[in-house]
Design a protein around this motif. Structure first.
Motif, short mmCIF file in Angstrom:
data_model
loop_
_atom_site.label_atom_id
_atom_site.label_comp_id
_atom_site.label_asym_id
_atom_site.label_seq_id
_atom_site.Cartn_x
_atom_site.Cartn_y
_atom_site.Cartn_z
N ARG A 226 24.42 42.60 23.87
CA ARG A 226 25.37 41.76 24.60
C ARG A 226 24.82 40.35 24.79
N ILE A 227 23.54 40.25 25.10
CA ILE A 227 22.94 38.92 25.27
C ILE A 227 23.09 38.10 23.99
N LYS A 228 22.79 38.72 22.85
CA LYS A 228 22.88 37.97 21.58
C LYS A 228 24.29 37.47 21.32
N GLU A 229 25.30 38.28 21.64
CA GLU A 229 26.68 37.85 21.45
C GLU A 229 27.07 36.78 22.47
N TRP A 230 26.72 36.97 23.72
CA TRP A 230 27.09 35.99 24.75
C TRP A 230 26.39 34.66 24.55
N LEU A 231 25.17 34.68 24.04
CA LEU A 231 24.47 33.42 23.74
C LEU A 231 25.22 32.60 22.70
N LYS A 232 25.96 33.29 21.82
CA LYS A 232 26.74 32.60 20.79
C LYS A 232 28.17 32.29 21.25
N GLY A 233 28.49 32.68 22.48
CA GLY A 233 29.83 32.44 22.99
C GLY A 233 30.84 33.48 22.57
N ASN A 234 30.36 34.61 22.03
CA ASN A 234 31.25 35.68 21.56
C ASN A 234 31.45 36.74 22.63
N ARG A 235 32.51 37.51 22.47
CA ARG A 235 32.66 38.72 23.26
C ARG A 235 31.73 39.79 22.70
N ALA A 236 31.21 40.63 23.54
CA ALA A 236 30.31 41.69 23.10
C ALA A 236 31.02 43.03 23.18
N GLY A 237 31.20 43.67 22.03
CA GLY A 237 31.84 44.97 22.00
C GLY A 237 30.82 46.08 22.18
N ILE A 238 30.84 47.04 21.27
CA ILE A 238 29.93 48.18 21.33
C ILE A 238 28.99 48.12 20.13
N LEU A 239 27.70 48.26 20.36
CA LEU A 239 26.73 48.28 19.27
C LEU A 239 26.83 49.61 18.54
N ASN A 240 27.01 49.56 17.23
CA ASN A 240 27.08 50.77 16.42
C ASN A 240 26.53 50.47 15.03
N THR A 281 -10.93 30.20 26.01
CA THR A 281 -10.38 28.99 26.64
C THR A 281 -9.62 29.28 27.92
N GLY A 282 -9.29 30.57 28.17
CA GLY A 282 -8.46 30.88 29.33
C GLY A 282 -7.00 30.61 29.09
N ALA A 283 -6.65 30.31 27.84
CA ALA A 283 -5.25 30.07 27.50
C ALA A 283 -4.45 31.35 27.70
N LYS A 284 -3.16 31.20 27.98
CA LYS A 284 -2.33 32.35 28.25
C LYS A 284 -1.76 32.94 26.96
N TYR A 285 -1.24 34.13 27.10
CA TYR A 285 -0.56 34.83 25.98
C TYR A 285 0.57 33.96 25.45
N LEU A 286 0.66 33.87 24.14
CA LEU A 286 1.70 33.08 23.49
C LEU A 286 2.79 34.02 23.00
N SER A 287 3.96 33.94 23.59
CA SER A 287 5.03 34.87 23.24
C SER A 287 5.56 34.59 21.83
N PRO A 288 5.60 35.62 20.97
CA PRO A 288 6.13 35.43 19.62
C PRO A 288 7.63 35.71 19.54
N PHE A 289 8.30 35.91 20.69
CA PHE A 289 9.70 36.32 20.68
C PHE A 289 10.56 35.39 21.53
N GLN A 290 11.83 35.25 21.11
CA GLN A 290 12.86 34.61 21.90
C GLN A 290 14.17 35.33 21.61
N LEU A 291 14.98 35.50 22.63
CA LEU A 291 16.20 36.29 22.48
C LEU A 291 17.22 35.66 21.54
N ASN A 292 17.21 34.33 21.42
CA ASN A 292 18.22 33.68 20.59
C ASN A 292 17.66 33.26 19.23
N THR A 293 16.58 33.91 18.78
CA THR A 293 16.05 33.66 17.44
C THR A 293 16.05 34.97 16.65
N PRO A 294 15.99 34.88 15.32
CA PRO A 294 16.00 36.11 14.51
C PRO A 294 14.77 36.97 14.75
#
Length: 481
Positions: A226-240, A281-294
């Motif tokens: 649903r998030i992926k569809e709403w981020l694109k401005g679409n209605r979210a139906g049922i995942l199948n 270095t004490g640097a923080k974890y670098l997230s390799p993910f974003q919800l609106n990317t492939p």
């Protein structure tokens, strides 16, 4: 490779069906000989139709045309009972491969010699699929037969304990029901892991199977899709199975510039997190993910799933001693205690949770600072006003109402109808997002509120009996009756 009573191996189709052994020339493990495959009595009928069979053939032909050195075709779960290996999961695929090889002229398939329980569905589908393969492969195809026997592989899980076997076995599949979308995605991404070692594959499969399968289904169907569809401005139906391509992502062979960019970004983050740099270095974890990317196909998909399952669990947990985000929040405490039973309440809460998840994904580091959490708390208030403005203005809330509200198609002049997901994705900082929402979100007028207002300020059990109290507290209430 063993862990307790579980053995995990990889085998070519040829080794399994023509040599009765579990072996792959690309894996160093010692072959398991004298594999006598059996279909136990508790198995469901053979239900693959001509459509399923031809789809498998087309997938193999595509992989062959793309010159895939290894083509993973799924998982086979076996229960070792003396000299026999009972198929707990994977029967449909093994029978289909046997019929396909027979149509290609391979004759030494011992698996086909066993008696089949008299079942009209199984008999019909076996005969029909055999004819379909014979028509498609009329005249033979030696190259195809070689590719199937030598380069198509199965991941095999073997255990001496039947109970343990069923822990790996999807109960929905056993009852003849359709697989959940997340199961189909698991099979797809396992096929994209030809370069991953057997031990790492074993660990990934076990982690997946140990997870709460209902939670995995909800993660993909209710939240991520649903998030992926709403981020694109679409209605979210049922995942199948018809729309799960949204989670298949970029494969190793994709070399378009956009694919190279996202694969490069993932590879950089992955290498950074595995290196000694964060520790030194004490640097923080670098997230390799974003919800609106492939998504990156294969191993990263399973990491993606774990990442968002943990993040969603943190967001939905209001224990002030656990997690970073929703911690002892009074608004959430009220929502948890009083507003989660009816359909409309569940939908509204899901809208609130998904908005918070998108915000955290975009703006909150894995270990947020006090400043990050202060900005987050302000957003939680605004996300509550946005989601529960909808709930307050309708006697009954269903998905049609919610989809119209999110996509700004409400026909009833509903206050605060906007696509908060796109607003988050289009904002380059928390402060700019909060400023936009401050301009867009309007106070509710008491006369327009359809929800029960009687107990708006009553408090019991340390929680308010009516979520509308927080509209007054946050100054989003106009009592104009």
């Amino acid at each position: 490779m063993k862990t307790e009573t579980i053995t995990l191996r990889i085998t070519t189709i040829g080794s399994l069906l023509t040599e009765n052994r579990i072996a792959s020339p690309k894996v160093d493990d010692k072959p398991i000989e004298n594999i006598l495959l059996k279909i136990p009595e508790y198995q469901r009928p053979y239900k693959w139709t001509a459509k399923n069979a031809t789809q498998l053939l087309d997938d193999i032909l595509l992989a062959m045309g793309e010159q895939k050195e290894v083509y993973r075709v799924g998982t086979l779960i076996l229960h070792r009972d003396g000299k026999e290996y009972n198929i707990v999961d994977g029967q449909q695929r093994v029978i289909t491969f046997s019929l396909l090889l027979k149509a290609l002229g391979v004759v030494n398939i011992a698996f086909l010699n066993q008696e089949l329980a008299h079942d009209e569905t199984s008999i019909h589908n076996i005969l029909n699929n055999s004819k379909v393969f014979e028509r498609r492969i009329e005249g033979g195809n030696d190259d195809l037969a070689t590719y199937i026997t030598q380069q198509c592989e199965l991941i095999v899980v073997i255990t001496d304990n039947l109970t343990e076997a069923f822990q790996f076995f999807d109960s929905q599949n056993a009852r003849g029901k359709a697989l959940y979308p997340h199961d189909l995605l698991k099979a797809y991404h396992l096929r994209e892991m030809s370069s991953v070692s057997a031990s790492e594959t074993e660990s990934i499969v076990k982690t997946w199977e140990d997870a709460d399968q209902k939670q995995l289904s909800e993660l993909f169907c209710d939240y991520l899709y649903r998030i992926k569809e709403w981020l694109k401005g679409n209605r979210a139906g049922i995942l199948n199975e018809k729309n799960i391509d949204i989670f298949k992502g970029i494969t190793a062979k994709d070399n378009h510039p956009y694919a190279q960019y996202y694969k490069g970004a993932f590879a950089y983050a992955d290498d950074f997190n595995k290196s000694s740099v964060p520790f030194v270095t004490g640097a923080k974890y670098l997230s390799p993910f974003q919800l609106n990317t492939p998504i990156i196909a294969g191993r990263p998909f399973f990491e993606y799933t774990r990442h968002y399952l943990e993040l969603l669990t943190d967001i939905r947990c209001n224990d002030k001693y656990i997690g970073y985000f929703i911690n002892g929040n009074d608004i959430v405490k009220t929502l948890d205690w009083h507003f989660s039973r009816r359909t409309g309440d569940k939908i509204t809460r899901l809208m609130f949770d998904t908005a918070v998840l998108v915000y955290v994904d975009r703006f909150c580091p894995s270990v947020p600072s006090k400043s990050d959490l202060d900005m987050f708390d302000k957003f939680v208030n605004q996300a509550f006003i946005w989601a529960y403005s909808m709930r307050a203005q309708y006697h009954n809330v269903g998905w049609l109402v919610a989809q119209n509200y999110i996509t700004e198609n409400s026909k009833d002049n509903i206050c605060n109808s906007l696509n908060i997901y796109k607003l988050i994705a289009d904002s380059d900082s928390p402060s700019s997002l909060l400023s936009k929402l401050s301009d867009l979100l309007l106070p509710l007028k008491s006369a327009e509120v359809k929800a029960n207002k009687a107990t708006i300020d009553n408090k019991s059990d340390d929680v308010y009996e009516n979520y509308l109290h927080f509209f007054k507290e946050l100054k989003f209430w106009e009592d104009n009756q």
